[in-house]
Scaffold this active site. Structure first.
Site, PDB file in Angstrom:
ATOM      1  N   SER A 183       3.271  -7.475  -6.323  1.00 17.24           N
ATOM      2  CA  SER A 183       4.255  -6.437  -6.639  1.00 17.24           C
ATOM      3  C   SER A 183       5.220  -6.817  -7.753  1.00 17.24           C
ATOM      4  O   SER A 183       5.812  -5.937  -8.363  1.00 17.24           O
ATOM      5  CB  SER A 183       5.028  -6.062  -5.379  1.00 17.24           C
ATOM      6  OG  SER A 183       5.611  -7.193  -4.790  1.00 17.24           O
ATOM      7  N   HIS A 211       0.203  -2.130  -2.845  1.00 20.48           N
ATOM      8  CA  HIS A 211       0.290  -1.593  -4.205  1.00 20.48           C
ATOM      9  C   HIS A 211      -1.068  -1.194  -4.779  1.00 20.48           C
ATOM     10  O   HIS A 211      -1.150  -0.796  -5.931  1.00 20.48           O
ATOM     11  CB  HIS A 211       0.955  -2.611  -5.144  1.00 20.48           C
ATOM     12  CG  HIS A 211       2.443  -2.589  -5.061  1.00 20.48           C
ATOM     13  ND1 HIS A 211       3.210  -1.611  -5.653  1.00 20.48           N
ATOM     14  CD2 HIS A 211       3.311  -3.416  -4.432  1.00 20.48           C
ATOM     15  CE1 HIS A 211       4.490  -1.841  -5.413  1.00 20.48           C
ATOM     16  NE2 HIS A 211       4.573  -2.932  -4.668  1.00 20.48           N
ATOM     17  N   LYS A 242       4.203   4.029  -0.438  1.00 25.75           N
ATOM     18  CA  LYS A 242       4.143   3.922  -1.890  1.00 25.75           C
ATOM     19  C   LYS A 242       3.360   5.105  -2.460  1.00 25.75           C
ATOM     20  O   LYS A 242       3.887   6.200  -2.522  1.00 25.75           O
ATOM     21  CB  LYS A 242       3.601   2.553  -2.288  1.00 25.75           C
ATOM     22  CG  LYS A 242       4.654   1.486  -1.927  1.00 25.75           C
ATOM     23  CD  LYS A 242       4.326   0.095  -2.299  1.00 25.75           C
ATOM     24  CE  LYS A 242       5.578  -0.759  -2.112  1.00 25.75           C
ATOM     25  NZ  LYS A 242       5.370  -1.939  -1.294  1.00 25.75           N
TER      26      LYS A 242
HETATM   27  C1  LIG Z   1       6.093  -2.654  -0.304  1.00 27.61           C
HETATM   28  C2  LIG Z   1       5.217  -3.686   0.266  1.00 27.61           C
HETATM   29  C3  LIG Z   1       5.117  -3.855   1.646  1.00 27.61           C
HETATM   30  C4  LIG Z   1       5.987  -3.102   2.596  1.00 27.61           C
HETATM   31  O1  LIG Z   1       5.627  -1.767   2.713  1.00 27.61           O
HETATM   32  P1  LIG Z   1       6.667  -0.712   3.327  1.00 27.61           P
HETATM   33  O2  LIG Z   1       5.810   0.392   3.788  1.00 27.61           O
HETATM   34  O3  LIG Z   1       7.618  -0.351   2.239  1.00 27.61           O
HETATM   35  O4  LIG Z   1       7.377  -1.409   4.451  1.00 27.61           O
HETATM   36  C5  LIG Z   1       4.209  -4.783   2.122  1.00 27.61           C
HETATM   37  N1  LIG Z   1       3.454  -5.520   1.286  1.00 27.61           N
HETATM   38  C6  LIG Z   1       3.537  -5.393  -0.052  1.00 27.61           C
HETATM   39  C7  LIG Z   1       2.667  -6.218  -0.938  1.00 27.61           C
HETATM   40  C8  LIG Z   1       4.432  -4.481  -0.604  1.00 27.61           C
HETATM   41  O5  LIG Z   1       4.515  -4.371  -1.921  1.00 27.61           O
END
Ligand SMILES: *Cc1c(COP(=O)(O)O)cnc(C)c1O
Length: 394
Positions: A183, A211, A242
């Site tokens: 990320s 992602h 996301k």
């Molecule tokens: C954003 C993210 C999460 C967490 O996801 P949420 O649904 O926002 O709690 C987990 N792993 C990665 C790699 C992320 O980028």
């Protein structure tokens, strides 16, 4: 009067503010979209994870409203007591089918999906072999499991293999774990090589596709589909927060895995399930991934265009291969100042510094979406160039 026992927190916050590393919350005054209103300013939004513009898709909004009218505002309980609605089950079945796996469990967030899964499938006798840049929720899951943690430098397959080889004959299970897309840098994990290693050394293979879902693979099926590794990854995690545009996380895998998590994953057992509106709008989002593939095509067109613009201007975008592009400036305070000045000039892009990234790799991170217009991307590039020149970054 007694001294305030929390005084030390205030001193720490004051120190961050002094150093220019304190993160001010930007207040969104309307929908999350390609152009949004934050703190009273209309800005081009290059900070959100709303890759496909689904946060404001009429079908998601309609599904949420309809489910709220039919089922109410909340679910009333945790899944295992009496908070499992037919909508929750439909969503899990829908995701399992989409991902081409036996079963799926939905958690309240991607964070709880990772933390709840890693901590419940491992015991203190076991071992985790983990990429140094894996997400915080994976790290917390590893810590909660109290398994032994073996970290390899980011995407260093040689050291990953050495760590696995050193554990041959050592008691305990082994879990090899990576983000699908990282990320902070926007690079894709070397999943084909990791899957080979997991098979060679008898490790459980787990991928966090937060992602990558909605971004990579056919109709956004993620890295496993992108690399054609179906059936070779034991635990697939994804998020609904996301590209799906709503909220939640999920774990996909065998029926045994999912039934085990239903019985043992602590966030599933001890925290209330999603409101019906969330489950219904997530279901609508999976329809859109299949019905409107042009959104993902446009996301990649925009991503390539914006990256080329940044590189042409002379910015260092590191090792990115996805719609996430960091603009690396080095110093943490400088990254935060760059982000503030970009905002004043009409572009929202998050400053990210130590300890989230290495001390000399602080950056402003950009994420384009399928809904940014060419004119918005050009305007954003213009702002990046102008502000960077003024600040002697370029
Ligand atoms: C954003 C993210 C999460 C967490 O996801 P949420 O649904 O926002 O709690 C987990 N792993 C990665 C790699 C992320 O980028």
């Amino acid at each position: 009067m007694r001294a305030n026992p929390l005084d030390y927190l205030g001193s720490q916050v004051a120190e961050w503010k002094q150093a220019g590393t304190y993160n001010n919350l930007r207040i969104l005054q309307g929908p999350s979209a390609a152009e949004s209103r934050y703190d009273g300013h209309e800005v081009i939004n290059l900070a959100s994870n709303n890759y496909l513009g689904l946060t404001t898709h009429p079908k998601l909004i309609e599904a949420a409203l309809e489910a709220t009218r039919k089922y109410g505002a909340g679910s009333g309980a945790v899944r295992t007591i009496c908070g499992t609605m037919d909508l929750h089950m439909q969503l899990e079945e829908r995701i399992a089918k989409f991902k081409n796996v036996e079963a799926c469990v939905v958690f309240q967030s991607g964070f709880t999906a990772n933390a709840g899964t890693v901590s419940s499938v491992l015991t203190p006798e076991d071992h985790v072999i983990s990429d140094a840049l894996n997400h915080a929720s994976i790290i917390d899951g590893c810590r909660l499991s109290r398994a032994k943690i073996h970290v390899f430098p980011h995407s260093d397959m040689k050291v990953a293999e050495e760590k696995l080889a050193a554990l041959e004959g050592v008691p305990g299970r082994k879990l090899l774990i990576t983000d699908g897309v990282f990320s902070m840098d926007g690079d894709i994990g070397n999943l084909p090589a990791l899957v080979e290693l997991a098979e060679k050394y008898g490790a459980i293979m787990m991928v966090d596709d937060a992602h990558s879902s909605g971004v990579l693979g056919r109709n956004g099926r993620g890295t496993i589909d992108h690399f054609d590794l179906h059936g070779r990854v034991d635990i697939q995690v994804g998020t609904l927060s996301k590209s799906i545009g709503v909220l939640g996380g999920y774990v996909c895998g065998s029926k045994d895995l999912i039934e085990y998590l239903y019985q043992r994953a602590r966030p599933f057992l001890f925290s209330t399930s999603h409101p019906p509106s969330v489950a219904a709008s997530c279901l609508a989002a999976f329809d859109i991934l299949e019905e409107e593939p042009e959104r993902i095509e446009q996301l990649w067109v925009n991503a390539r265009y914006f990256k080329a613009g940044l590189v042409d201007a002379g910015f260092d975008t590191g090792i990115s291969e996805t719609p996430i592009n960091p603009v690396i400036v080095g110093d943490t305070a400088l990254a935060h100042r760059f982000s503030r000045e970009l905002f004043e000039a009409g572009v929202l892009a998050t400053g990210i510094g130590f300890p989230t990234v290495a001390k000399d790799k602080a950056r402003v991170r950009t994420i384009v979406s399928s809904t940014h217009t060419r004119a918005q991307l050009d305007r954003a590039l213009d702002v990046f160039r102008t502000v960077a020149k003024r600040m002697s970054i370029l």
